[in-house]
Design a protein around this motif. Sequence first.
Motif, PDB file in Angstrom:
ATOM      1  N   GLN A 199       0.829  -1.207   0.000  1.00 22.96           N
ATOM      2  CA  GLN A 199       0.000   0.000   0.000  1.00 22.96           C
ATOM      3  C   GLN A 199       0.863   1.257   0.000  1.00 22.96           C
ATOM      4  OE1 GLN A 199      -2.777  -0.413   3.270  1.00 22.96           O
ATOM      5  NE2 GLN A 199      -3.519  -2.363   2.486  1.00 22.96           N
ATOM      6  N   PHE A 200       1.926   1.254   0.796  1.00 22.31           N
ATOM      7  CA  PHE A 200       2.813   2.423   0.848  1.00 22.31           C
ATOM      8  C   PHE A 200       3.471   2.661  -0.509  1.00 22.31           C
ATOM      9  CE2 PHE A 200       7.120   4.111   1.300  1.00 22.31           C
ATOM     10  CZ  PHE A 200       6.819   5.371   1.789  1.00 22.31           C
ATOM     11  N   THR A 201       4.032   1.607  -1.104  1.00 24.50           N
ATOM     12  CA  THR A 201       4.697   1.753  -2.402  1.00 24.50           C
ATOM     13  C   THR A 201       3.718   2.250  -3.450  1.00 24.50           C
ATOM     14  OG1 THR A 201       6.218  -0.034  -1.824  1.00 24.50           O
ATOM     15  CG2 THR A 201       6.057   0.542  -4.154  1.00 24.50           C
ATOM     16  N   LYS A 227       5.199   4.972  -8.916  1.00 18.33           N
ATOM     17  CA  LYS A 227       5.701   3.692  -8.407  1.00 18.33           C
ATOM     18  C   LYS A 227       4.607   2.643  -8.477  1.00 18.33           C
ATOM     19  CE  LYS A 227       9.617   5.474  -7.189  1.00 18.33           C
ATOM     20  NZ  LYS A 227      10.705   5.365  -8.121  1.00 18.33           N
ATOM     21  N   ARG A 228       4.997   1.427  -8.732  1.00 18.07           N
ATOM     22  CA  ARG A 228       4.069   0.297  -8.764  1.00 18.07           C
ATOM     23  C   ARG A 228       4.701  -0.804  -7.930  1.00 18.07           C
ATOM     24  NH1 ARG A 228       0.042  -1.959 -12.277  1.00 18.07           N
ATOM     25  NH2 ARG A 228       0.200  -0.140 -13.598  1.00 18.07           N
ATOM     26  N   PRO A 229       3.970  -1.330  -6.956  1.00 20.88           N
ATOM     27  CA  PRO A 229       4.555  -2.388  -6.131  1.00 20.88           C
ATOM     28  C   PRO A 229       4.669  -3.709  -6.891  1.00 20.88           C
ATOM     29  CG  PRO A 229       2.280  -2.009  -5.498  1.00 20.88           C
ATOM     30  CD  PRO A 229       2.619  -0.975  -6.534  1.00 20.88           C
ATOM     31  N   THR A 237      -0.465  -4.138  -7.926  1.00 24.63           N
ATOM     32  CA  THR A 237       0.701  -4.968  -7.631  1.00 24.63           C
ATOM     33  C   THR A 237       1.037  -5.885  -8.801  1.00 24.63           C
ATOM     34  OG1 THR A 237       0.121  -4.978  -5.284  1.00 24.63           O
ATOM     35  CG2 THR A 237       1.659  -6.671  -6.016  1.00 24.63           C
ATOM     36  N   VAL A 238       2.309  -5.929  -9.161  1.00 19.61           N
ATOM     37  CA  VAL A 238       2.806  -6.888 -10.140  1.00 19.61           C
ATOM     38  C   VAL A 238       3.201  -8.136  -9.358  1.00 19.61           C
ATOM     39  CG1 VAL A 238       4.586  -7.381 -11.863  1.00 19.61           C
ATOM     40  CG2 VAL A 238       3.658  -5.059 -11.655  1.00 19.61           C
ATOM     41  N   LEU A 278      -1.078  -7.777 -13.137  1.00 20.22           N
ATOM     42  CA  LEU A 278       0.052  -7.888 -14.040  1.00 20.22           C
ATOM     43  C   LEU A 278       0.988  -8.909 -13.408  1.00 20.22           C
ATOM     44  CD1 LEU A 278       0.735  -4.142 -14.905  1.00 20.22           C
ATOM     45  CD2 LEU A 278      -0.373  -5.865 -16.338  1.00 20.22           C
ATOM     46  N   THR A 279       1.599  -9.736 -14.242  1.00 23.05           N
ATOM     47  CA  THR A 279       2.369 -10.859 -13.719  1.00 23.05           C
ATOM     48  C   THR A 279       3.645 -11.063 -14.527  1.00 23.05           C
ATOM     49  OG1 THR A 279       0.276 -11.913 -13.118  1.00 23.05           O
ATOM     50  CG2 THR A 279       2.203 -13.327 -13.164  1.00 23.05           C
TER      51      THR A 279
END
Length: 148
Positions: A11-13, A19-21, A52-53, A78-79
């Motif tokens: 959540q912070f990132t 930025k994308r975690p 999130t990736v 996304l993976t």
Amino acid sequence: TVLSLESKMLQFTNSLPNKRPMAWQNAMFDCGDLDGCSVPGASPATEGVPETVIGVYSGSGGVSAASLAANATAQGYLTTQADAGHLYLDTGSTDPPTYRAALWYDITLGQIKDPAQHQRLLGASMSLWSDRYCSGTAECGGLSLIHI
């Protein structure tokens, strides 16, 4: 808990500009099932952070890494695929032709057929480490990697 820390870090990132975690598959499949933690009352660290990736690196419990990647893309994530059996430095062979052959494979293994899911599979990533380590001169053939 670790799950709580992972969730807060994702959540912070995600709250940072541009930025994308990214997290290993464990952040999504932490509850031990393949439905993204469908156990009553449990939720994955990725809940609430769909940006999130997910980095899939290994199959688990007889389920292939490709199946886990298919599950993550089906849920909209996304993976990346970094199957330890193909894309780690220690794929099990020291023979260069065999090693190169292990690197070239269909990362979906036929598990992702939906075009929308294919678009969410960003590709493969080679992990630049090994799960085999040496701790001193005996295991490293006379080369000590630890200097104190």
